[in-house]
Design a protein around this motif. Structure first.
Motif, PDB file in Angstrom:
ATOM      1  N   ALA A  86       0.820  -1.209   0.000  1.00  0.00           N
ATOM      2  CA  ALA A  86       0.000   0.000   0.000  1.00  0.00           C
ATOM      3  C   ALA A  86       0.853   1.259   0.000  1.00  0.00           C
ATOM      4  CB  ALA A  86      -0.921   0.006   1.225  1.00  0.00           C
ATOM      5  N   VAL A  87       2.039   1.194   0.582  1.00  0.00           N
ATOM      6  CA  VAL A  87       2.907   2.366   0.692  1.00  0.00           C
ATOM      7  C   VAL A  87       3.914   2.443  -0.444  1.00  0.00           C
ATOM      8  CG1 VAL A  87       4.739   3.411   2.087  1.00  0.00           C
ATOM      9  CG2 VAL A  87       2.648   2.585   3.191  1.00  0.00           C
ATOM     10  N   HIS A  88       4.550   1.320  -0.744  1.00  0.00           N
ATOM     11  CA  HIS A  88       5.705   1.352  -1.648  1.00  0.00           C
ATOM     12  C   HIS A  88       5.341   1.156  -3.120  1.00  0.00           C
ATOM     13  CE1 HIS A  88       8.583   1.623   1.609  1.00  0.00           C
ATOM     14  NE2 HIS A  88       7.935   0.665   2.232  1.00  0.00           N
ATOM     15  N   LEU A  89       4.121   0.737  -3.403  1.00  0.00           N
ATOM     16  CA  LEU A  89       3.710   0.574  -4.796  1.00  0.00           C
ATOM     17  C   LEU A  89       2.741   1.666  -5.226  1.00  0.00           C
ATOM     18  CD1 LEU A  89       3.282  -3.320  -4.998  1.00  0.00           C
ATOM     19  CD2 LEU A  89       5.299  -1.925  -5.524  1.00  0.00           C
ATOM     20  N   LEU A  90       2.621   2.716  -4.410  1.00  0.00           N
ATOM     21  CA  LEU A  90       1.765   3.840  -4.778  1.00  0.00           C
ATOM     22  C   LEU A  90       2.309   4.548  -6.014  1.00  0.00           C
ATOM     23  CD1 LEU A  90       0.774   5.800  -1.541  1.00  0.00           C
ATOM     24  CD2 LEU A  90      -0.759   4.633  -3.128  1.00  0.00           C
ATOM     25  N   ARG A  91       1.432   4.874  -6.925  1.00  0.00           N
ATOM     26  CA  ARG A  91       1.811   5.690  -8.081  1.00  0.00           C
ATOM     27  C   ARG A  91       1.257   7.101  -7.881  1.00  0.00           C
ATOM     28  NH1 ARG A  91      -0.512   1.872 -12.747  1.00  0.00           N
ATOM     29  NH2 ARG A  91      -2.249   2.003 -11.274  1.00  0.00           N
ATOM     30  N   PRO A  92       1.831   8.080  -8.549  1.00  0.00           N
ATOM     31  CA  PRO A  92       1.334   9.453  -8.403  1.00  0.00           C
ATOM     32  C   PRO A  92      -0.166   9.529  -8.665  1.00  0.00           C
ATOM     33  CG  PRO A  92       3.396   9.442  -9.622  1.00  0.00           C
ATOM     34  CD  PRO A  92       3.000   8.000  -9.465  1.00  0.00           C
ATOM     35  N   GLY A  93      -0.868  10.140  -7.739  1.00  0.00           N
ATOM     36  CA  GLY A  93      -2.310  10.274  -7.876  1.00  0.00           C
ATOM     37  C   GLY A  93      -3.098   9.166  -7.219  1.00  0.00           C
ATOM     38  N   ASP A  94      -2.425   8.050  -6.850  1.00  0.00           N
ATOM     39  CA  ASP A  94      -3.121   6.953  -6.181  1.00  0.00           C
ATOM     40  C   ASP A  94      -3.430   7.322  -4.734  1.00  0.00           C
ATOM     41  OD1 ASP A  94      -3.007   5.413  -8.421  1.00  0.00           O
ATOM     42  OD2 ASP A  94      -1.447   4.044  -7.696  1.00  0.00           O
ATOM     43  N   VAL A 102      -2.737   4.549   7.575  1.00  0.00           N
ATOM     44  CA  VAL A 102      -2.192   4.240   8.905  1.00  0.00           C
ATOM     45  C   VAL A 102      -0.680   4.035   8.822  1.00  0.00           C
ATOM     46  CG1 VAL A 102      -2.158   2.513  10.757  1.00  0.00           C
ATOM     47  CG2 VAL A 102      -4.343   3.268   9.795  1.00  0.00           C
ATOM     48  N   CYS A 103      -0.252   3.280   7.819  1.00  0.00           N
ATOM     49  CA  CYS A 103       1.177   3.018   7.654  1.00  0.00           C
ATOM     50  C   CYS A 103       1.940   4.300   7.355  1.00  0.00           C
ATOM     51  CB  CYS A 103       1.381   1.986   6.546  1.00  0.00           C
ATOM     52  SG  CYS A 103       3.031   1.249   6.529  1.00  0.00           S
ATOM     53  N   LEU A 104       1.390   5.132   6.490  1.00  0.00           N
ATOM     54  CA  LEU A 104       2.049   6.401   6.164  1.00  0.00           C
ATOM     55  C   LEU A 104       2.138   7.306   7.386  1.00  0.00           C
ATOM     56  CD1 LEU A 104       0.505   7.181   2.656  1.00  0.00           C
ATOM     57  CD2 LEU A 104       2.908   6.706   3.153  1.00  0.00           C
ATOM     58  N   ALA A 105       1.103   7.305   8.216  1.00  0.00           N
ATOM     59  CA  ALA A 105       1.128   8.138   9.417  1.00  0.00           C
ATOM     60  C   ALA A 105       2.291   7.753  10.326  1.00  0.00           C
ATOM     61  CB  ALA A 105      -0.200   8.014  10.170  1.00  0.00           C
ATOM     62  N   TRP A 106       2.474   6.456  10.535  1.00  0.00           N
ATOM     63  CA  TRP A 106       3.577   6.002  11.387  1.00  0.00           C
ATOM     64  C   TRP A 106       4.926   6.317  10.758  1.00  0.00           C
ATOM     65  CZ3 TRP A 106       3.697   4.937  16.298  1.00  0.00           C
ATOM     66  CH2 TRP A 106       2.543   4.508  16.949  1.00  0.00           C
ATOM     67  N   ARG A 107       5.050   6.129   9.452  1.00  0.00           N
ATOM     68  CA  ARG A 107       6.332   6.410   8.803  1.00  0.00           C
ATOM     69  C   ARG A 107       6.666   7.905   8.891  1.00  0.00           C
ATOM     70  NH1 ARG A 107       7.385   4.942   3.269  1.00  0.00           N
ATOM     71  NH2 ARG A 107       9.501   4.465   3.937  1.00  0.00           N
ATOM     72  N   ARG A 108       5.678   8.758   8.715  1.00  0.00           N
ATOM     73  CA  ARG A 108       5.920  10.201   8.816  1.00  0.00           C
ATOM     74  C   ARG A 108       6.263  10.605  10.248  1.00  0.00           C
ATOM     75  NH1 ARG A 108       0.581  11.193   5.172  1.00  0.00           N
ATOM     76  NH2 ARG A 108       1.572  11.055   3.101  1.00  0.00           N
ATOM     77  N   LEU A 250      19.612   1.330   3.663  1.00  0.00           N
ATOM     78  CA  LEU A 250      20.028   1.474   5.058  1.00  0.00           C
ATOM     79  C   LEU A 250      19.078   2.344   5.877  1.00  0.00           C
ATOM     80  CD1 LEU A 250      23.882   1.891   4.599  1.00  0.00           C
ATOM     81  CD2 LEU A 250      22.689  -0.086   5.571  1.00  0.00           C
ATOM     82  N   THR A 251      18.085   2.940   5.234  1.00  0.00           N
ATOM     83  CA  THR A 251      17.159   3.822   5.957  1.00  0.00           C
ATOM     84  C   THR A 251      15.697   3.434   5.799  1.00  0.00           C
ATOM     85  OG1 THR A 251      17.110   5.356   4.074  1.00  0.00           O
ATOM     86  CG2 THR A 251      18.710   5.811   5.815  1.00  0.00           C
ATOM     87  N   ARG A 252      15.395   2.480   4.911  1.00  0.00           N
ATOM     88  CA  ARG A 252      13.992   2.139   4.643  1.00  0.00           C
ATOM     89  C   ARG A 252      13.731   0.660   4.851  1.00  0.00           C
ATOM     90  NH1 ARG A 252      12.504   5.573  -0.859  1.00  0.00           N
ATOM     91  NH2 ARG A 252      13.596   7.507  -0.277  1.00  0.00           N
ATOM     92  N   ASP A 253      12.570   0.376   5.399  1.00  0.00           N
ATOM     93  CA  ASP A 253      12.163  -1.012   5.613  1.00  0.00           C
ATOM     94  C   ASP A 253      12.082  -1.772   4.297  1.00  0.00           C
ATOM     95  OD1 ASP A 253      10.608  -3.344   6.817  1.00  0.00           O
ATOM     96  OD2 ASP A 253       9.106  -2.483   5.462  1.00  0.00           O
ATOM     97  N   ALA A 254      11.581  -1.132   3.265  1.00  0.00           N
ATOM     98  CA  ALA A 254      11.420  -1.777   1.961  1.00  0.00           C
ATOM     99  C   ALA A 254      11.660  -0.743   0.867  1.00  0.00           C
ATOM    100  CB  ALA A 254      10.028  -2.386   1.818  1.00  0.00           C
ATOM    101  N   VAL A 255      12.167  -1.231  -0.277  1.00  0.00           N
ATOM    102  CA  VAL A 255      12.467  -0.360  -1.405  1.00  0.00           C
ATOM    103  C   VAL A 255      12.005  -1.050  -2.685  1.00  0.00           C
ATOM    104  CG1 VAL A 255      14.265   0.829  -2.718  1.00  0.00           C
ATOM    105  CG2 VAL A 255      14.484   0.618  -0.234  1.00  0.00           C
ATOM    106  N   ALA A 256      11.277  -0.328  -3.509  1.00  0.00           N
ATOM    107  CA  ALA A 256      10.928  -0.824  -4.837  1.00  0.00           C
ATOM    108  C   ALA A 256      12.044  -0.431  -5.800  1.00  0.00           C
ATOM    109  CB  ALA A 256       9.607  -0.219  -5.301  1.00  0.00           C
TER     110      ALA A 256
END
Length: 294
Positions: A86-94, A102-108, A250-256
């Protein structure tokens, strides 16, 4: 960017280990649990101060864990894998959807130093004055302060579990003098705990922080070892932009791969190479739309 060529992995044996009596003690009274949570938080404080610990990566991983707990509290089915998508596969406008929000709130909440501005960015629907009012509800020792903030939010807004837990962890971080919010309470609490009040809620928070601090220390040591290996193999990478890509891992849980500062094909090749070297893992088990992490 250059990385040291010595093998730093053996240095990680110097990371202090959580005392066995903290993990094995079976305390039930508020006094005993307060002692154990204080010991666990003090130990976590020491670990977070170590240079070997990849703090941004650890916070992002703990943020995912907290988001999963909050989504569960709300009765939604999404778990770790779906939250990453839900967070890492978002495209612009999605739109990320409720679980993604919820996930974005915690990451921010964890990616920048603790401040009203950071909390406002994580919780954009709240007025700054409301955030300040709820944070001011916390008084006393760190865990009591966090529990009172949690209770104050949930009394006024019983369905705002994510907001309550972010602000409670924020109050805890402030009280402990931590520069960043570290997600701890959500993953250690049960849904029924969020309906408790007074000493019962404080008891639940102390118990939650013991288990979450123990898990955070374990993850810190594991991620430090993995990060050390990634840094050790980084000089073998020849792709232009590989250094910046390593910093992202080294700074992100997951990377696309599409998020890396390389062309698409080069990014996929770099990810495959890092998997071959045992430096990162493919997290989805899919053939397409893959995500990678340390």
């Amino acid at each position: 960017m250059t990385f040291a060529r010595h093998d730093p992995i053996s240095d990680l044996d110097t990371l202090p280990r959580m005392p066995a009596w903290v993990t094995s003690a079976r305390a039930e009274t508020l006094e005993d649990l307060a002692f154990l949570s204080g010991a666990a938080l003090n130990h976590l404080h020491l670990v977070l101060g170590r240079e070997e610990v990849t703090q941004a990566l650890l916070r992002d991983r703990l943020a995912l864990r907290a988001a999963e707990a909050c989504v569960t509290f709300s009765g939604r089915p999404e778990r770790e894998a779906e939250l990453r998508d839900a967070v890492h596969l978002l495209r612009p406008g999605d739109l990320p959807g409720p679980a993604g929000e919820v996930c974005l709130a915690w990451r921010r909440a964890v990616e920048r130093p603790m401040s009203f501005k950071t909390l406002g960015r994580a919780l954009p629907t709240l007025e700054p004055g409301q955030i300040a009012t709820w944070l001011d509800a916390g008084q006393g020792a760190p865990v009591n302060r966090a529990a009172r903030v949690l209770e104050a939010v949930l009394i006024e807004a019983p369905r705002m579990e994510t907001t309550a837990l972010i602000l409670a962890d924020g109050a805890l971080a402030q009280a402990l003098g931590w520069e960043h919010l570290v997600p701890l309470l959500a993953a250690g609490l049960k849904r029924a705990d969020l309906r408790k009040h007074g000493d019962d809620l404080r008891l639940a928070c102390h118990r939650a922080l013991v288990s979450s601090a123990v898990e955070a220390v374990r993850q810190a040591a594991d991620l430090a070892r993995r990060a050390a290996h990634l840094k050790a193999v980084a000089p073998k990478l020849r792709a232009k932009g590989a250094g910046d890509a390593v910093e992202m891992f080294l700074t992100r849980d997951a990377v696309a791969p599409s998020a890396l500062p390389l062309l698409d094909r080069a990014a996929r090749r770099l990810c495959d190479r890092l998997v071959e070297l045992g430096a990162v893992r493919e997290l989805t088990g899919r053939d397409t739309f893959r995500l990678y992490g340390v």
